[in-house]
Design an enzyme around this catalytic site. Structure first.
Site, PDB file in Angstrom:
ATOM      1  NE  ARG A 221      -3.563  -2.214   2.795  1.00 37.18           N
ATOM      2  CZ  ARG A 221      -3.292  -3.363   3.435  1.00 37.18           C
ATOM      3  NH1 ARG A 221      -2.087  -3.537   3.997  1.00 37.18           N
ATOM      4  NH2 ARG A 221      -4.204  -4.310   3.529  1.00 37.18           N
TER       5      ARG A 221
ATOM      6  CE  LYS B 202      -5.943  -0.633   5.176  1.00 38.09           C
ATOM      7  NZ  LYS B 202      -7.289  -0.819   4.592  1.00 38.09           N
TER       8      LYS B 202
ATOM      9  CG  HIS C 273      -5.333   0.782  -3.808  1.00 37.80           C
ATOM     10  ND1 HIS C 273      -4.606   0.593  -2.649  1.00 37.80           N
ATOM     11  CD2 HIS C 273      -6.422  -0.020  -3.695  1.00 37.80           C
ATOM     12  CE1 HIS C 273      -5.241  -0.262  -1.870  1.00 37.80           C
ATOM     13  NE2 HIS C 273      -6.331  -0.664  -2.483  1.00 37.80           N
TER      14      HIS C 273
ATOM     15  NE  ARG D 108      -3.421  -3.450  -1.612  1.00 44.69           N
ATOM     16  CZ  ARG D 108      -2.893  -4.187  -0.649  1.00 44.69           C
ATOM     17  NH1 ARG D 108      -1.583  -4.337  -0.578  1.00 44.69           N
ATOM     18  NH2 ARG D 108      -3.658  -4.783   0.249  1.00 44.69           N
TER      19      ARG D 108
ATOM     20  CG  HIS E 252      -6.335  -8.423   1.419  1.00 52.84           C
ATOM     21  ND1 HIS E 252      -6.597  -8.940   0.158  1.00 52.84           N
ATOM     22  CD2 HIS E 252      -6.197  -7.081   1.233  1.00 52.84           C
ATOM     23  CE1 HIS E 252      -6.607  -7.963  -0.719  1.00 52.84           C
ATOM     24  NE2 HIS E 252      -6.375  -6.836  -0.102  1.00 52.84           N
TER      25      HIS E 252
ATOM     26  CE1 TYR F 229      -7.094  -6.829  -6.690  1.00 50.60           C
ATOM     27  CE2 TYR F 229      -7.021  -8.073  -4.641  1.00 50.60           C
ATOM     28  CZ  TYR F 229      -6.854  -6.896  -5.336  1.00 50.60           C
ATOM     29  OH  TYR F 229      -6.447  -5.781  -4.660  1.00 50.60           O
TER      30      TYR F 229
END
Length: 360
Positions: free
Chosen positions: A202, A226, A298, A301, A324, A333
């Site tokens: 990211r 994150k 993004h 990515r 994730h 995806y």
């Protein structure tokens, strides 16, 4: 400090949400409380009991209608508002302030599925070939020699008079110091683009990288994602070499100013900020040509994830690579792959070509 302020402090200091996310959450709570209390100018004057009293299914449903009918927000944005309120309520349940989550009883607007935008692999290949000169081992050469080397690297049919970059070089060639900064920034922008595409990290993860996070011997980079979750991402040999060459350029252009720990720095030796990365990617891909739609970190990515899936990589491995928290976030995806499969079917399958009729 009331409950709303405490929650914002919690997601900032404990959950370690990004500054942008914290601002967005704060804005949503402010907007909801102004709606619930008839446009009260400041939420600071509200007590905890006032805030709890506003969290009812009726008021939340009224806020949802207000967002759609009065503010004309799209369903996806309305759902984001409700998600913020839901997170706020879950936090209060853990704190023993609510018995249940009222947001869960409110029907949410339907959101049409939006497939991730991706770049074509051939366009990215063209970009990296076109900008290879900016990642050459020669470190910040004099303007004249670099200009000649740049011209000789151009493809067959190349017209120097139509090259905007070459025009910039000629304008800067009389001032070697300015030329060195310009060339460094070109190398930095390519290194940013190559790292985002090569690792799928990211934007926020890239700007927080330190030199110590890159292990060139093992060819991995340690990334803090994150919620401060750490993961290791493998580096290809070409990307490892590109980062090493970039670091040599850092030492040449920044000198003692680059003694900090940040991996990617501006020409003044300062750590990058998110908007810098956005502009770098957009500028690089716009100059290269051939890229349509949004040009953002993004999308790079998304592109890597889609390419890995098309090449047979399993979803769990892609999930770990992207950082994730759940497999559901990675499964989006698969829709791109299915759409490609449909196109192949429509153009190649005998029964699809003739409309599904019997016969040849």
């Amino acid at each position: 400090m009331n409950l709303a302020d405490k929650y914002i402090s919690y997601i900032s200091s404990i959950r370690r949400y990004s500054d942008k996310t914290v601002r967005n959450y704060s804005a949503v709570l402010d907007g909801f409380l102004r709606f619930a209390f008839d446009d009260v100018p400041e939420k600071d004057g509200l007590g905890d009991s006032d805030i709890i009293s506003a969290l009812t299914p009726g008021i939340i449903r009224g806020y949802e209608v207000y967002l759609m009918d009065r503010r004309k927000l799209i369903p996806r944005t309305v759902n984001l508002h409700l998600s913020v309120l839901s997170g706020f309520c879950r936090w209060m349940i853990r704190e023993g302030l609510l018995q249940s989550n009222p947001v869960r009883t409110v029907a949410r607007p339907k959101v049409s599925k939006r497939l991730p935008t991706v770049f074509r692999e051939s366009d990215l290949g063209h970009y990296f070939r076109q900008t290879a000169i900016f990642a050459s081992p020669e470190i910040l050469p004099d303007p004249d020699s670099f200009i000649e080397k740049y011209k000789s690297s151009r493809p067959r049919g190349y017209r120097p008079e139509a090259d905007r970059l070459l025009s910039e070089m000629y304008l800067l060639s009389a001032e070697p110091d300015k030329f060195a900064v310009w060339l460094y920034e070109k190398r930095l922008r390519r290194a940013i683009t190559a790292t985002l595409y090569g690792t799928g990290m990211r934007r926020a993860e890239l700007v927080s990288l330190n030199k110590a996070d890159v292990d060139f011997r093992r060819r991995i980079v340690k990334v803090k994602g994150k919620g401060d979750k750490m993961r290791e991402i493998p580096l290809t040999g070409s990307l490892s070499e590109e980062i090493l060459l970039y670091l040599q350029a850092v030492e040449m252009i920044c000198g003692s100013k680059a003694c900090g720990e940040a991996l990617f720095v501006t020409a003044k030796g300062q750590r990058l900020y998110p908007e810098f990365v956005d502009r770098a990617v957009k500028a690089e891909l716009t100059e290269a040509g051939g890229f349509s739609g949004k040009k953002s970190p993004h999308v790079l990515r998304h592109t890597l994830a889609t390419e890995l899936l098309d090449d047979g990589t399993d979803l769990y491995s892609i999930k770990e690579l992207l950082g994730h928290s759940s497999l559901a976030a990675t499964q989006v995806y698969t829709h791109n792959t299915i759409e490609k499969l449909k196109k192949v079917y429509q153009t190649a399958h005998p029964r699809a070509k003739n409309g599904g009729k019997n016969g040849d």
